[in-house]
Design a protein around this motif. Structure first.
Motif, short mmCIF file in Angstrom:
data_model
loop_
_atom_site.label_atom_id
_atom_site.label_comp_id
_atom_site.label_asym_id
_atom_site.label_seq_id
_atom_site.Cartn_x
_atom_site.Cartn_y
_atom_site.Cartn_z
N ILE A 138 -0.04 48.37 18.12
CA ILE A 138 -0.65 49.62 17.65
C ILE A 138 0.33 50.45 16.84
CG2 ILE A 138 -1.68 51.81 18.38
CD1 ILE A 138 -3.50 49.43 18.81
N LEU A 139 1.57 50.53 17.28
CA LEU A 139 2.54 51.44 16.67
C LEU A 139 3.50 50.74 15.72
CD1 LEU A 139 3.49 53.40 19.93
CD2 LEU A 139 1.79 54.04 18.22
N GLY A 140 3.50 49.42 15.70
CA GLY A 140 4.48 48.69 14.90
C GLY A 140 5.73 48.40 15.71
N ASN A 141 6.51 47.44 15.26
CA ASN A 141 7.70 47.02 16.01
C ASN A 141 8.83 48.04 15.89
OD1 ASN A 141 7.01 44.23 16.97
ND2 ASN A 141 6.63 43.97 14.78
N ASN A 142 9.52 48.23 17.00
CA ASN A 142 10.71 49.09 17.01
C ASN A 142 11.64 48.57 18.09
OD1 ASN A 142 12.63 51.15 17.39
ND2 ASN A 142 11.20 52.70 16.68
N SER A 143 12.80 48.09 17.69
CA SER A 143 13.72 47.46 18.65
C SER A 143 14.31 48.45 19.64
CB SER A 143 14.85 46.76 17.88
OG SER A 143 15.56 47.70 17.09
N SER A 144 14.29 49.74 19.31
CA SER A 144 14.86 50.73 20.21
C SER A 144 13.81 51.39 21.11
CB SER A 144 15.57 51.84 19.41
OG SER A 144 14.64 52.59 18.65
N ARG A 145 12.59 50.88 21.07
CA ARG A 145 11.49 51.50 21.82
C ARG A 145 11.71 51.38 23.32
NH1 ARG A 145 6.57 49.64 19.26
NH2 ARG A 145 6.84 51.54 18.06
N GLN A 146 11.41 52.46 24.03
CA GLN A 146 11.48 52.48 25.48
C GLN A 146 10.11 52.85 26.04
OE1 GLN A 146 14.29 51.72 27.33
NE2 GLN A 146 15.26 51.22 25.37
N ILE A 147 9.68 52.12 27.09
CA ILE A 147 8.39 52.39 27.73
C ILE A 147 8.64 52.55 29.23
CG2 ILE A 147 6.02 51.62 28.09
CD1 ILE A 147 6.33 49.85 25.62
N ASN B 40 -9.12 57.00 37.41
CA ASN B 40 -7.70 57.16 37.66
C ASN B 40 -6.93 56.18 36.80
OD1 ASN B 40 -7.72 59.23 39.65
ND2 ASN B 40 -8.54 57.74 41.09
N CYS B 41 -5.94 56.68 36.10
CA CYS B 41 -5.17 55.85 35.17
C CYS B 41 -3.68 55.93 35.50
CB CYS B 41 -5.37 56.32 33.73
SG CYS B 41 -7.06 56.28 33.14
N LYS B 42 -3.01 54.85 35.25
CA LYS B 42 -1.56 54.83 35.32
C LYS B 42 -1.04 55.20 33.94
CE LYS B 42 2.27 51.96 36.89
NZ LYS B 42 2.65 50.63 37.39
N ALA B 43 -0.04 56.07 33.88
CA ALA B 43 0.43 56.63 32.61
C ALA B 43 1.84 56.15 32.27
CB ALA B 43 0.39 58.15 32.66
N TYR B 44 2.08 55.89 30.99
CA TYR B 44 3.39 55.46 30.49
C TYR B 44 3.79 56.32 29.30
CZ TYR B 44 2.00 51.21 33.00
OH TYR B 44 1.57 50.33 33.94
N SER B 45 5.06 56.59 29.20
CA SER B 45 5.60 57.32 28.05
C SER B 45 6.29 56.33 27.11
CB SER B 45 6.60 58.38 28.51
OG SER B 45 7.22 58.99 27.41
N ILE B 46 5.97 56.42 25.81
CA ILE B 46 6.58 55.55 24.81
C ILE B 46 7.53 56.39 23.95
CG2 ILE B 46 6.17 54.05 22.83
CD1 ILE B 46 3.40 53.50 23.94
N ARG C 279 12.72 59.70 21.03
CA ARG C 279 11.69 60.75 20.90
C ARG C 279 10.34 60.19 21.36
NH1 ARG C 279 8.16 61.89 16.68
NH2 ARG C 279 9.13 60.19 15.49
N GLU C 280 9.65 60.93 22.24
CA GLU C 280 8.36 60.45 22.73
C GLU C 280 7.34 60.47 21.57
OE1 GLU C 280 5.41 61.07 26.56
OE2 GLU C 280 6.16 62.87 25.55
N THR C 281 6.78 59.32 21.30
CA THR C 281 5.85 59.19 20.17
C THR C 281 4.42 58.89 20.60
OG1 THR C 281 6.46 56.85 19.98
CG2 THR C 281 7.65 58.43 18.59
N ALA C 282 4.23 58.42 21.82
CA ALA C 282 2.88 58.07 22.27
C ALA C 282 2.87 57.93 23.78
CB ALA C 282 2.41 56.78 21.61
N TYR D 129 -5.95 52.86 27.14
CA TYR D 129 -6.07 53.99 26.20
C TYR D 129 -4.68 54.31 25.68
CZ TYR D 129 -10.00 54.46 29.43
OH TYR D 129 -11.07 54.21 30.25
N ILE D 130 -4.63 54.91 24.49
CA ILE D 130 -3.35 55.35 23.94
C ILE D 130 -3.51 56.72 23.31
CG2 ILE D 130 -3.69 54.24 21.67
CD1 ILE D 130 -0.64 53.58 21.77
N ASP D 131 -2.50 57.55 23.50
CA ASP D 131 -2.45 58.87 22.89
C ASP D 131 -1.34 58.82 21.85
OD1 ASP D 131 -2.63 61.52 22.23
OD2 ASP D 131 -1.65 62.26 24.05
N GLU D 132 -1.68 58.38 20.66
CA GLU D 132 -0.69 58.21 19.61
C GLU D 132 -0.30 59.57 19.04
OE1 GLU D 132 -0.11 55.68 15.45
OE2 GLU D 132 -1.93 55.46 16.66
#
Length: 338
Positions: free
Chosen positions: A164-173, A195-201, A206-209, A220-223
Motif C-alpha cells: 500500500i505504501l511502497g517499499n521502505n527499508s527503514s520502515r518500523q511496524i 474490536n481491532c488490533k492496532a499497529y503504528s507504521i 516518523r509515523e506515516t500510517a 484497515y489502514i489509516d494512511e
C-alpha cells in the motif's frame, strides 16, 4: 434379691436422667471435635472427553496452572478446560489441513500481559492471500475471540505496508498498546463495532500510517494518520484499497456543503480528494476538485430572472456529491457515510 415394682421405677428414672444429661449442651472442645471432618475431593468427570480426539496443553498464567484441551476439526478447533467447559473456537475455513493446524497451534503470552494468547496458522492459496486464526487476550478471564493475534505476523504486516505504501527499508511496524488520540487501549480499538488490533507504521522515524486487523479477519489502514480508515481487499494476489470505514472524519468529508467550501475551499477539496483515494477511487487533485465545484456553481448561478436577479445555489448543497458527479465517482460506496 427380690426386685419390687418400686425398685424398677427408680432404676428407669436414673437411666432417663442419665440420657437427658448426655443430650445436654456440649463444651467448646466437644463441639470442635464433632465438627472436624476430612475434606472430600470430588473426582473430575472426564466423560465429556469420550469420543473426542483431544490434544492437551499444560499451561500456566495469571489464572493458574491447568490443562487446556483442543479438539481439531477440518475447519475449526474448539478449546476446553479440564471440566469440558468450552473457552472458545478458532475457525480456519478453507484450510482443511488438520495436521498443519496442529503443528502451528500455540499458547504464549505474546504481549506480556500475564494472560495466554493462542494462535493457529491458516493459508488459503495464493501468495498474499492469508487467513489468520486467533484467540487473543483473556476477556472475563476466558478465551474470547475479541482481537487478533497473528501467526507469521511480521511477514504479513510488511506485505501489506509495502503493497500500500511502497517499499521502505527503514520502515518500523509495532503494535500500539495505548494511544488515547486514536482510542487504542491495551492494544485494542473499536472500529465499525468490531474490536481491532492496532499497529503504528513509521518511516524514517516518523509515523506515516496505522494498520488495523479486526476480529473477522479484515484489514484497515489509516494512511497519513488522517482518521480516514481504508478498507482493504486482496485482488490479484495483492492488497488494494476498497472502501472506507464510517468514521467522524469520513462522514464530515462526505457531508461537506457549499457553505463549507466557501469558508475554506482548499481544505474541503483536499478532504474530498483524500477520501476518494482512501476508498480506492480515482486520485484527483484538490485543485481539480475545487475547479469542478466552482464550475457547477457558476453554471447554476448564471441564470438571471426577468428582474435581473441572479439565482443563488443553496449554501446547504452537498459539494461532495457535486464533485463526484463531475468525475464519475460511484456514490453508492459512500452511502453509509450519509
Amino acid at each position: 434379691m427380690k426386685r419390687t415394682t418400686k425398685n424398677l421405677i427408680c432404676a428407669a428414672s436414673l437411666i432417663a436422667i442419665a440420657s437427658i444429661a448426655a443430650c445436654g449442651p456440649k463444651t467448646s472442645q466437644e463441639m470442635e471435635a464433632a465438627e472436624v471432618t476430612e475434606p472430600v475431593t470430588a473426582a473430575v468427570d472426564e466423560s465429556w472427553k469420550n469420543g473426542r480426539n483431544l490434544t492437551g496443553y499444560d499451561v500456566s498464567d495469571k489464572n493458574g496452572a491447568r490443562t487446556l484441551w483442543v479438539e481439531f476439526g477440518e475447519e475449526s478447533a474448539d478449546i476446553y478446560d479440564d471440566k469440558g467447559q468450552i473457552f472458545g473456537s478458532v475457525n480456519y475455513g478453507q484450510l482443511k489441513d488438520t495436521e498443519y493446524s496442529k503443528q502451528g497451534f500455540a499458547f504464549a503470552d505474546i504481549d506480556n500481559d500475564g494472560y495466554l494468547d493462542a494462535s493457529m496458522p491458516g493459508i488459503k492459496n495464493e501468495f498474499g492471500n492469508y487467513t489468520y486464526n486467533w484467540i487473543y487476550n483473556f476477556v472475563d478471564r476466558k478465551f474470547m475471540d475479541r482481537t487478533a493475534e497473528l501467526t507469521n505476523e511480521k511477514e504479513v504486516l510488511w506485505l501489506i505496508a509495502n503493497g500500500i505504501l511502497g517499499n521502505n527499508s527503514s520502515r518500523q511496524i509495532v503494535q500500539m498498546f495505548n494511544n488515547s488520540d486514536v482510542g487504542v487501549v491495551n492494544g485494542v480499538v473499536t472500529l465499525n463495532d468490531r474490536n481491532c488490533k492496532a499497529y503504528s507504521i513509521s518511516d524514517d522515524g516518523r509515523e506515516t500510517a496505522r494498520l488495523y486487523y479486526d476480529q473477522n479477519g479484515d484489514w484497515y489502514i489509516d494512511e497519513g494518520c488522517k482518521n480516514i480508515y481504508s478498507i482493504m481487499a486482496v485482488k490479484n494476489d495483492s492488497y488494494v484499497l476498497d472502501g472506507v470505514l464510517t468514521t467522524p472524519r469520513a462522514k464530515s468529508i462526505a457531508g461537506y456543503t457549499l457553505a463549507d467550501f466557501y469558508g475554506d475551499a482548499s481544505a474541503v477539496s483536499t478532504g474530498i480528494s483524500q477520501l476518494w483515494v482512501a476508498a480506492g477511487d480515482a486520485s484527483v487533485s484538490a485543485d481539480s476538485i475545487s475547479s469542478a465545484i466552482n464550475s457547477v456553481v457558476s453554471a447554476y448561478e448564471i441564470v438571471i430572472d426577468d428582474k435581473g436577479t441572479i439565482r443563488r445555489m443553496s449554501r446547504g448543497t452537498n459539494v461532495f456529491e457535486m464533485a463526484a458527479g463531475q468525475f464519475g465517482i460511484d456514490l453508492s460506496k459512500y452511502e453509509k457515510l450519509k
